[in-house]
Design a protein around this motif. Structure first.
Motif, PDB file in Angstrom:
ATOM      1  N   GLU A   4       0.808  -1.214   0.000  1.00 29.42           N
ATOM      2  CA  GLU A   4       0.000   0.000   0.000  1.00 29.42           C
ATOM      3  C   GLU A   4       0.844   1.268   0.000  1.00 29.42           C
ATOM      4  O   GLU A   4       0.363   2.332   0.373  1.00 29.42           O
ATOM      5  N   GLY A   5       2.073   1.172  -0.391  1.00 26.02           N
ATOM      6  CA  GLY A   5       2.925   2.359  -0.428  1.00 26.02           C
ATOM      7  C   GLY A   5       2.392   3.420  -1.376  1.00 26.02           C
ATOM      8  O   GLY A   5       1.684   3.119  -2.353  1.00 26.02           O
ATOM      9  N   ARG A   6       2.704   4.682  -1.086  1.00 26.92           N
ATOM     10  CA  ARG A   6       2.248   5.783  -1.936  1.00 26.92           C
ATOM     11  C   ARG A   6       2.747   5.598  -3.368  1.00 26.92           C
ATOM     12  O   ARG A   6       3.879   5.199  -3.595  1.00 26.92           O
ATOM     13  N   LYS A   7       1.905   5.932  -4.320  1.00 29.01           N
ATOM     14  CA  LYS A   7       2.274   5.841  -5.729  1.00 29.01           C
ATOM     15  C   LYS A   7       2.887   7.167  -6.176  1.00 29.01           C
ATOM     16  O   LYS A   7       2.275   8.225  -6.018  1.00 29.01           O
ATOM     17  N   VAL A   8       4.077   7.089  -6.748  1.00 30.43           N
ATOM     18  CA  VAL A   8       4.784   8.278  -7.203  1.00 30.43           C
ATOM     19  C   VAL A   8       5.176   8.075  -8.654  1.00 30.43           C
ATOM     20  O   VAL A   8       5.817   7.080  -9.007  1.00 30.43           O
ATOM     21  N   PHE A   9       4.785   9.022  -9.489  1.00 30.80           N
ATOM     22  CA  PHE A   9       5.249   9.009 -10.871  1.00 30.80           C
ATOM     23  C   PHE A   9       6.439   9.952 -10.978  1.00 30.80           C
ATOM     24  O   PHE A   9       6.377  11.107 -10.540  1.00 30.80           O
ATOM     25  N   ALA A  10       7.530   9.470 -11.563  1.00 28.96           N
ATOM     26  CA  ALA A  10       8.750  10.263 -11.701  1.00 28.96           C
ATOM     27  C   ALA A  10       9.171  10.313 -13.164  1.00 28.96           C
ATOM     28  O   ALA A  10       9.326   9.274 -13.803  1.00 28.96           O
ATOM     29  N   TYR A  11       9.315  11.524 -13.671  1.00 36.31           N
ATOM     30  CA  TYR A  11       9.873  11.733 -15.011  1.00 36.31           C
ATOM     31  C   TYR A  11      11.167  12.498 -14.805  1.00 36.31           C
ATOM     32  O   TYR A  11      11.168  13.701 -14.541  1.00 36.31           O
ATOM     33  N   LEU A  12      12.276  11.776 -14.881  1.00 40.63           N
ATOM     34  CA  LEU A  12      13.579  12.354 -14.576  1.00 40.63           C
ATOM     35  C   LEU A  12      14.579  12.031 -15.678  1.00 40.63           C
ATOM     36  O   LEU A  12      14.457  11.002 -16.348  1.00 40.63           O
ATOM     37  N   LYS A  13      15.547  12.913 -15.838  1.00 42.15           N
ATOM     38  CA  LYS A  13      16.602  12.697 -16.810  1.00 42.15           C
ATOM     39  C   LYS A  13      17.917  12.439 -16.090  1.00 42.15           C
ATOM     40  O   LYS A  13      18.208  13.039 -15.056  1.00 42.15           O
ATOM     41  N   ALA A  14      18.697  11.524 -16.655  1.00 42.68           N
ATOM     42  CA  ALA A  14      19.962  11.142 -16.026  1.00 42.68           C
ATOM     43  C   ALA A  14      20.951  12.295 -15.994  1.00 42.68           C
ATOM     44  O   ALA A  14      21.921  12.259 -15.225  1.00 42.68           O
ATOM     45  N   SER A  15      20.727  13.329 -16.796  1.00 44.98           N
ATOM     46  CA  SER A  15      21.626  14.476 -16.786  1.00 44.98           C
ATOM     47  C   SER A  15      21.531  15.284 -15.501  1.00 44.98           C
ATOM     48  O   SER A  15      22.441  16.065 -15.188  1.00 44.98           O
ATOM     49  N   HIS A  16      20.458  15.120 -14.739  1.00 41.88           N
ATOM     50  CA  HIS A  16      20.342  15.794 -13.447  1.00 41.88           C
ATOM     51  C   HIS A  16      21.078  14.969 -12.404  1.00 41.88           C
ATOM     52  O   HIS A  16      20.759  13.796 -12.169  1.00 41.88           O
ATOM     53  N   ARG A  17      22.044  15.569 -11.759  1.00 45.87           N
ATOM     54  CA  ARG A  17      22.941  14.811 -10.877  1.00 45.87           C
ATOM     55  C   ARG A  17      22.220  14.140  -9.718  1.00 45.87           C
ATOM     56  O   ARG A  17      22.709  13.159  -9.160  1.00 45.87           O
ATOM     57  N   ALA A  18      21.060  14.654  -9.327  1.00 44.27           N
ATOM     58  CA  ALA A  18      20.386  14.129  -8.139  1.00 44.27           C
ATOM     59  C   ALA A  18      19.289  13.121  -8.472  1.00 44.27           C
ATOM     60  O   ALA A  18      18.576  12.691  -7.568  1.00 44.27           O
ATOM     61  N   HIS A  19      19.155  12.712  -9.717  1.00 46.23           N
ATOM     62  CA  HIS A  19      18.008  11.868 -10.055  1.00 46.23           C
ATOM     63  C   HIS A  19      18.051  10.530  -9.318  1.00 46.23           C
ATOM     64  O   HIS A  19      17.034  10.023  -8.862  1.00 46.23           O
ATOM     65  N   GLY A  20      19.249   9.966  -9.163  1.00 48.38           N
ATOM     66  CA  GLY A  20      19.353   8.708  -8.429  1.00 48.38           C
ATOM     67  C   GLY A  20      19.079   8.879  -6.948  1.00 48.38           C
ATOM     68  O   GLY A  20      18.424   8.030  -6.321  1.00 48.38           O
ATOM     69  N   ALA A  21      19.545   9.975  -6.356  1.00 49.01           N
ATOM     70  CA  ALA A  21      19.322  10.237  -4.939  1.00 49.01           C
ATOM     71  C   ALA A  21      17.832  10.406  -4.643  1.00 49.01           C
ATOM     72  O   ALA A  21      17.334   9.952  -3.604  1.00 49.01           O
ATOM     73  N   VAL A  22      17.110  11.026  -5.548  1.00 51.93           N
ATOM     74  CA  VAL A  22      15.670  11.209  -5.356  1.00 51.93           C
ATOM     75  C   VAL A  22      14.953   9.874  -5.398  1.00 51.93           C
ATOM     76  O   VAL A  22      14.087   9.575  -4.552  1.00 51.93           O
ATOM     77  N   LEU A  23      15.271   9.038  -6.368  1.00 49.22           N
ATOM     78  CA  LEU A  23      14.622   7.728  -6.470  1.00 49.22           C
ATOM     79  C   LEU A  23      14.926   6.878  -5.234  1.00 49.22           C
ATOM     80  O   LEU A  23      14.039   6.184  -4.708  1.00 49.22           O
ATOM     81  N   LYS A  24      16.158   6.948  -4.756  1.00 49.12           N
ATOM     82  CA  LYS A  24      16.523   6.188  -3.544  1.00 49.12           C
ATOM     83  C   LYS A  24      15.720   6.678  -2.347  1.00 49.12           C
ATOM     84  O   LYS A  24      15.208   5.881  -1.543  1.00 49.12           O
ATOM     85  N   ALA A  25      15.552   7.996  -2.210  1.00 51.08           N
ATOM     86  CA  ALA A  25      14.786   8.549  -1.087  1.00 51.08           C
ATOM     87  C   ALA A  25      13.317   8.143  -1.164  1.00 51.08           C
ATOM     88  O   ALA A  25      12.684   7.866  -0.133  1.00 51.08           O
ATOM     89  N   LEU A  26      12.760   8.087  -2.356  1.00 48.14           N
ATOM     90  CA  LEU A  26      11.367   7.652  -2.514  1.00 48.14           C
ATOM     91  C   LEU A  26      11.195   6.213  -2.020  1.00 48.14           C
ATOM     92  O   LEU A  26      10.212   5.899  -1.337  1.00 48.14           O
TER      93      LEU A  26
END
Length: 395
Positions: A229-251
């Motif tokens: 039942e975890g919250r559903k999050v849609f993410a549209y991210l580009k690998a050129s943004h340095r923090a994209h992996g950190a955001v996905l890990k935090a989610l």
């Protein structure tokens, strides 16, 4: 039947092509002939594959302008595209003039296409512009500035850009521009945004038509089931943004189920985070369907994704990559419908940024209030109105 040529010259992403696609459909439905010239034929191919109109490569600037300060207004943006000197701009204007000479359009419509509009003016062709508030400045006013403390430099830059454009017009005996803003607007500017999202916060007496984007198409959303039942999050991210992996890990650390579209991963790159609670889409996702189920949208504050999220009443975590996105994210944050993470780094506490968005109802309430204000907004109806306004130029 008139021939209307739609142009995209500057800027990135799919938003420009999506806006022109919707407008082309409305014009075709009214019996007009439509052609397109596009900055990027490759990335827009799938989006425009079902559009039965000729698609041509737009003349684009391919050279680096070195030694320039960070751009503080639109004039300094186009300095990077030939507007420093008439000698640099001459080839670009010639390319557009040759294109129009072959196509023989009755009307030229530019989406962030100042040189296309300049070339049309030099040939006596009627022109119009469509676009958001970032590259549709208020007519008759100084160009909006987004840097403080450099006012004298920006005034000088605006004057230099205007002089360069007018030097080109003088070569062909055309009427000069009176204000720098005219370079971006054509004979009829059509402002495709809403006041709440307008980059120019002090604009008065404008007509806002609403954002234009191609909402149809895309893959059906598929959410990970492993997280229960975890919250559903849609993410549209580009690998050129340095923090994209950190955001996905935090989610994932917040227990969310994530549906992510990362274009580089879709193209075969290694995913930044591997976990059973995250699904990487192989192609762009149908945003209306994904956002209808989502609790949060994570994106770079691109116009199309952001507008559709707000229309769905879904709050946003925004990771802007450039000035236009930063200004958009700031406007959404001012509405209370999202968080502008422009100042965060890959090492920042992303969970601290996410937790209020996931638990504080004020963000969702602000997004839902926005959706309620614009309930009933129709892309088809808006583009029909835009097409009607363009027809008035052809009379």
């Amino acid at each position: 039947m008139s021939h209307i040529h739609l142009c995209w010259e500057l800027g990135g992403g799919l938003g420009h092509a999506g806006r022109l696609k919707m407008l082309a459909q409305a014009l075709l439905a009214r019996g007009h002939r439509v052609t397109l010239s596009l900055r990027d034929l490759m990335s827009t191919h799938a989006l425009l594959a079902d559009s039965d109109v000729p698609k041509l490569q737009a003349p684009v600037w391919l050279h680096d302008a070195v030694g320039l300060p960070p751009s503080g207004n639109l004039a300094e943006i186009v300095f990077h595209c030939g507007y420093l000197e008439p000698a640099a701009l001459r080839g670009m204007v010639a390319g557009w003039r040759d294109l129009f000479a072959v196509l023989q359009p009755d009307l030229v419509v530019g989406d962030f296409a100042p040189t296309a509009l300049l070339a049309a003016r030099s040939m006596g062709l009627r022109s119009a512009s469509v676009g958001n508030g970032f590259f549709s400045p208020p007519p008759g006013q100084p160009l909006p500035a987004w840097q403080q403390g450099v006012e004298a430099r920006l005034i000088s830059s605006e004057a230099r850009m205007l002089a360069t454009a007018n030097a080109m017009l003088a070569e062909f005996g055309a009427q000069p521009y009176q204000h720098a803003a005219e370079v971006f607007l054509g004979d009829l500017p059509l402002l495709c945004t809403w006041p709440e999202l307008d980059h120019c916060e002090l604009r008065c007496d404008a007509e806002w038509f609403g954002p234009s984007f191609a909402a149809e198409g895309g893959l059906p959303p598929y959410w990970p089931e492993a997280a229960g039942e975890g919250r559903k999050v849609f993410a549209y991210l580009k690998a050129s943004h340095r923090a994209h992996g950190a955001v996905l890990k935090a989610l994932l650390e917040e227990g969310c189920r994530v549906l992510a579209y990362v274009p580089e991963v879709a193209a075969g790159a290694m995913p930044p985070v591997l976990d059973e609670r995250i699904v990487y889409a192989d192609a762009p996702v149908s945003l209306p369907f994904a956002l209808a189920e989502a609790d949060l949208c994570v994106c770079h504050a691109g116009e199309a994704t952001l507008a559709q999220s707000l229309l769905a009443g879904v709050p946003l975590l925004m990771l802007p990559s450039h000035t236009e996105q930063f200004l958009t994210a700031r406007r959404v944050a001012m509405l209370g419908a999202g968080y502008n993470a422009a100042l965060l780094t890959p090492d920042s506490d992303w969970r601290a940024a996410l937790q209020p968005l996931l638990s504080d109802d004020s963000y969702r309430n602000a997004a839902r209030a926005f959706a309620a204000r614009h309930q009933g907004f129709s892309q088809q109806q808006m583009n029909a109105v835009l097409a009607e306004r363009l027809e008035h130029l052809l009379v």
